[in-house]
Scaffold this active site. Structure first.
Site, short mmCIF file in Angstrom:
data_model
loop_
_atom_site.label_atom_id
_atom_site.label_comp_id
_atom_site.label_asym_id
_atom_site.label_seq_id
_atom_site.Cartn_x
_atom_site.Cartn_y
_atom_site.Cartn_z
N ASP A 147 0.85 -1.19 0.00
CA ASP A 147 0.00 0.00 0.00
C ASP A 147 0.88 1.24 0.00
O ASP A 147 1.66 1.46 0.93
CB ASP A 147 -0.87 -0.05 1.27
CG ASP A 147 -1.80 1.13 1.39
OD1 ASP A 147 -1.76 2.05 0.54
OD2 ASP A 147 -2.57 1.14 2.36
N ILE A 148 0.76 2.06 -1.02
CA ILE A 148 1.64 3.23 -1.16
C ILE A 148 1.43 4.25 -0.03
O ILE A 148 2.35 5.00 0.29
CB ILE A 148 1.44 3.89 -2.56
CG1 ILE A 148 2.66 4.72 -2.95
CG2 ILE A 148 0.15 4.69 -2.62
CD1 ILE A 148 2.67 5.15 -4.41
N ASN A 189 -7.66 11.95 -10.78
CA ASN A 189 -8.39 12.37 -11.99
C ASN A 189 -8.33 13.89 -12.02
O ASN A 189 -7.85 14.53 -11.08
CB ASN A 189 -9.83 11.85 -11.99
CG ASN A 189 -10.62 12.34 -10.80
OD1 ASN A 189 -10.83 13.53 -10.63
ND2 ASN A 189 -11.04 11.42 -9.94
N GLY A 193 -9.73 3.37 -6.25
CA GLY A 193 -8.36 2.92 -6.40
C GLY A 193 -7.38 3.57 -5.44
O GLY A 193 -7.70 3.84 -4.28
N ASP A 202 -6.21 6.54 -5.50
CA ASP A 202 -6.66 7.90 -5.18
C ASP A 202 -7.55 7.88 -3.92
O ASP A 202 -7.34 8.67 -2.98
CB ASP A 202 -7.43 8.44 -6.40
CG ASP A 202 -7.72 9.93 -6.34
OD1 ASP A 202 -7.14 10.61 -5.47
OD2 ASP A 202 -8.52 10.39 -7.17
N SER A 211 -2.60 4.51 -14.20
CA SER A 211 -3.51 4.15 -15.31
C SER A 211 -3.83 2.66 -15.45
O SER A 211 -4.61 2.29 -16.31
CB SER A 211 -3.01 4.66 -16.67
OG SER A 211 -3.36 6.02 -16.83
N THR A 212 -3.20 1.79 -14.63
CA THR A 212 -3.38 0.34 -14.86
C THR A 212 -4.57 -0.25 -14.11
O THR A 212 -4.80 -1.46 -14.17
CB THR A 212 -2.12 -0.46 -14.48
OG1 THR A 212 -1.91 -0.34 -13.06
CG2 THR A 212 -0.92 0.00 -15.24
N GLY A 213 -5.33 0.59 -13.39
CA GLY A 213 -6.52 0.10 -12.69
C GLY A 213 -7.76 0.52 -13.46
O GLY A 213 -8.03 0.05 -14.57
N TYR A 255 -8.38 3.05 -15.20
CA TYR A 255 -8.15 3.63 -16.53
C TYR A 255 -7.72 2.60 -17.58
O TYR A 255 -7.55 2.94 -18.75
CB TYR A 255 -7.14 4.78 -16.45
CG TYR A 255 -7.73 6.08 -15.94
CD1 TYR A 255 -9.09 6.21 -15.63
CD2 TYR A 255 -6.93 7.21 -15.78
CE1 TYR A 255 -9.61 7.41 -15.16
CE2 TYR A 255 -7.45 8.42 -15.32
CZ TYR A 255 -8.79 8.50 -15.01
OH TYR A 255 -9.31 9.69 -14.56
N1 AR6 Z 1 -1.31 1.45 -3.09
C1 AR6 Z 1 -0.66 1.20 -4.26
N2 AR6 Z 1 -1.28 0.92 -5.41
C2 AR6 Z 1 -2.64 0.84 -5.38
C3 AR6 Z 1 -3.40 1.08 -4.20
C4 AR6 Z 1 -2.69 1.40 -3.02
N3 AR6 Z 1 -3.29 1.64 -1.86
N4 AR6 Z 1 -4.72 0.93 -4.51
C5 AR6 Z 1 -4.79 0.60 -5.83
N5 AR6 Z 1 -3.53 0.54 -6.35
P1 AR6 Z 1 -6.20 3.09 -10.08
P2 AR6 Z 1 -5.93 4.62 -12.58
C6 AR6 Z 1 -3.09 0.24 -7.72
O1 AR6 Z 1 -7.49 2.49 -10.50
O2 AR6 Z 1 -6.03 3.37 -13.39
C7 AR6 Z 1 -9.51 6.79 -9.49
O3 AR6 Z 1 -10.89 6.72 -9.28
C8 AR6 Z 1 -4.04 -0.51 -8.63
O4 AR6 Z 1 -3.99 -1.91 -8.37
O5 AR6 Z 1 -6.04 3.54 -8.68
O6 AR6 Z 1 -4.85 5.60 -12.92
C9 AR6 Z 1 -9.04 8.19 -9.86
O7 AR6 Z 1 -9.81 9.17 -9.20
C10 AR6 Z 1 -3.46 -0.18 -9.99
O8 AR6 Z 1 -2.36 -1.04 -10.29
O9 AR6 Z 1 -5.78 4.36 -11.00
C11 AR6 Z 1 -9.27 8.21 -11.35
O10 AR6 Z 1 -10.61 8.52 -11.66
C12 AR6 Z 1 -2.89 1.24 -9.80
O11 AR6 Z 1 -2.89 1.46 -8.39
C13 AR6 Z 1 -8.96 6.80 -11.78
O12 AR6 Z 1 -9.19 5.98 -10.62
C14 AR6 Z 1 -3.70 2.32 -10.48
O13 AR6 Z 1 -5.07 2.01 -10.40
C15 AR6 Z 1 -7.52 6.62 -12.16
O14 AR6 Z 1 -7.35 5.34 -12.69
#
Ligand code: AR6
Length: 174
Positions: free
Chosen positions: A10-11, A24, A32, A34, A121-123, A125
């Site tokens: 967890d970051i 976003n 995610g 964020d 972007s890998t979640g 997005y």
């Molecule tokens: N620590 C580290 N990595 C994480 C954590 C954490 N606590 N939680 C999730 N990840 P995403 P995006 C990983 O969806 O694709 C939001 O709603 C996750 O497994 O968080 O850039 C924003 O407001 C994945 O590998 O971000 C935007 O609307 C990575 O973080 C949108 O999501 C990114 O996944 C951005 O989408």
């Protein structure tokens, strides 16, 4: 040369100078990573984000970044960036590359020595994991010589699959 490391977890728990948020363009939170960052940081971070002026691309346009304090997090700063929403044939890689480059440049301007990136972007997005990791590693390697204050870059992977991809790329070349 700065150290590049890949870790899992967890970051929000990382005691580095800055963690990067995959935000976003509203900068007011979401799901995610964020959502996790805003929950852990508390309302101080939300209120600071609310004060960021809105431009044509929102508070933070895709590929750009904005630096704030970190509220209750153990890091010093949060660097909010907005990755591309993955779509076929669009300019995904350039936008994603700009995220990593601009975050490192912001860290340099702030005089920060350590920075932790999530897999932007890998979640939600939808960016394919391996393609995104290739872009991330290349952008960081190319930018680090221009950001001498940054001594330690951490890629924080939330799942084993991403961790394995980063390990392979960092150890075996691209
Ligand atoms: N620590 C580290 N990595 C994480 C954590 C954490 N606590 N939680 C999730 N990840 P995403 P995006 C990983 O969806 O694709 C939001 O709603 C996750 O497994 O968080 O850039 C924003 O407001 C994945 O590998 O971000 C935007 O609307 C990575 O973080 C949108 O999501 C990114 O996944 C951005 O989408």
């Amino acid at each position: 040369m700065a150290k590049i490391e890949v870790v899992t977890g967890d970051i929000t728990t990382r005691k580095v100078d800055a963690i990067v948020n995959a935000a976003n363009s509203t900068m007011l939170g979401g799901g995610g990573v964020d959502g996790a960052i805003h929950r852990a940081a508390g309302k101080e971070l939300y209120e600071e984000c609310l004060k960021v002026p809105e431009g044509p691309g929102g508070r933070c346009a895709a590929g750009q970044c904005v630096v704030t304090g970190a509220g209750r997090l153990p890091c010093k700063k949060v660097i909010h960036t907005v990755g591309p929403v993955y779509t076929d044939g669009a300019n995904n890689a350039k936008i994603l590359e700009n995220c990593y480059r601009n975050c490192l440049a912001a860290a340099e301007r702030e005089g920060l020595a350590s920075i932790a990136f999530p897999n932007i972007s890998t979640g939600i997005y939808g960016y394919p994991l391996r393609e995104a990791a290739e872009v991330a590693i290349r952008a960081v390697r190319e930018t680090l010589p221009k950001t001498p204050s940054v001594k330690h870059v951490m890629f924080v992977c939330f799942n084993r699959e991403n961790y394995q991809i980063y390990q392979d790329l960092l150890n075996n070349g691209e």
